[in-house]
Design an enzyme around this catalytic site. Structure first.
Site, PDB file in Angstrom:
ATOM      1  N   ASP A  12       2.905 -74.489   5.553  1.00 20.24           N
ATOM      2  CA  ASP A  12       3.306 -74.711   4.172  1.00 20.24           C
ATOM      3  C   ASP A  12       4.783 -75.087   4.088  1.00 20.24           C
ATOM      4  O   ASP A  12       5.600 -74.576   4.854  1.00 20.24           O
ATOM      5  CB  ASP A  12       3.050 -73.435   3.354  1.00 20.24           C
ATOM      6  CG  ASP A  12       3.023 -73.688   1.862  1.00 20.24           C
ATOM      7  OD1 ASP A  12       3.018 -74.860   1.454  1.00 20.24           O
ATOM      8  OD2 ASP A  12       3.006 -72.703   1.103  1.00 20.24           O
ATOM      9  N   ASN A  60      -7.037 -80.190  -1.110  1.00 22.70           N
ATOM     10  CA  ASN A  60      -6.017 -81.225  -0.948  1.00 22.70           C
ATOM     11  C   ASN A  60      -6.499 -82.617  -1.323  1.00 22.70           C
ATOM     12  O   ASN A  60      -5.680 -83.534  -1.497  1.00 22.70           O
ATOM     13  CB  ASN A  60      -5.502 -81.241   0.498  1.00 22.70           C
ATOM     14  CG  ASN A  60      -4.615 -80.062   0.834  1.00 22.70           C
ATOM     15  OD1 ASN A  60      -4.510 -79.674   1.996  1.00 22.70           O
ATOM     16  ND2 ASN A  60      -3.970 -79.479  -0.163  1.00 22.70           N
TER      17      ASN A  60
END
Length: 240
Positions: A12, A60
């Site tokens: 991340d 995503n």
């Protein structure tokens, strides 16, 4: 002290890394490649037998199409660039997910080729969670149980786990989520049930071997009780 058997990383912070430098988000994704390679080698050298990397989630796909197209191309170039190196190091590469028809055919073929190339390796197993969703895996396991005609009262945790993708994958011992965010994000939900979590503040493109070792150190200093009031082995911290 031995290393955890299975480490998983939620990679991340790529977008924030780019934003801090007034760069497009794609620059953060490009910079992440160095972190990936460094962590793979650090894990292998540390004796980690299973390493899982969260590369692209089912959620995503909601991102802008130009960013998705860039990611697909970047992943393909990265696979081609490092395939022979992974094989030479004895790393077995596998993928978790890879079922969405939007995945470009060329990338899907490169993934299949890498899996086949490294299939017989007996070193560390690297699992790339790509087009992955933990909930989807659990739903698919339930569907597989039904297809196999398993009676409801015959379903156990063990039989359920056997119907998950890659059922030989051991439970995750340690999850590392970079950038300081503290969410599961639908990642390997079954396998992380008793994992230890660490949340280093460093953004993924800046994450290196020394940060990985710091996370291993934090893991080793924890007592894993698995619901008991005592450690399963009071002489050993951080391991089963």
């Amino acid at each position: 002290m031995t290393a955890p058997r299975h480490v998983a990383c939620v990679m991340d912070g790529n977008g924030r890394w780019a934003r801090q430098r007034c760069l497009p988000r794609t620059a953060g994704h490009r910079a992440a490649e160095a972190a990936v390679i460094d962590v793979i080698e650090a894990a292998r050298a540390s004796g980690v037998r299973w390493l899982s990397l969260y590369a692209f989630s089912t959620e995503n796909w909601r991102r802008p199409s130009d960013e998705i197209d860039f990611l697909m191309g970047l992943i393909r170039r990265t696979l081609r660039k490092h395939a022979l190196s992974m094989c030479a190091r004895g790393i077995r590469c596998r993928f978790l997910g890879v079922s969405d028809p939007r995945i470009p055919p060329g990338l899907a073929q490169d993934i299949a080729d890498l899996v086949e190339l490294t299939r017989d390796n007996r070193g560390m197993t690297l699992t790339v969670a790509f087009d992955h969703g933990g909930r989807r895996d659990i739903v698919e396991a339930a569907r597989n149980l039904i297809r196999d005609g398993v009676a409801a009262d015959q379903v156990t945790e063990e039989s359920f786990a056997e119907h998950l993708p890659h059922p030989d994958t051991p439970d995750v011992d340690l999850v590392i989520r970079t950038s300081g965010e503290q969410r599961i994000s639908n990642f390997m939900l079954w396998q992380v049930a008793y994992a230890e979590w660490v949340f280093p503040e460093v953004l993924w493109p800046d994450f290196r071997a020394e940060h990985f070792h710091e996370c291993l150190g934090a893991y080793r200093n924890r007592e894993r009780r698995f619901g008991d009031v005592r450690s399963p082995n009071p002489m050993v911290k951080g391991n089963r």
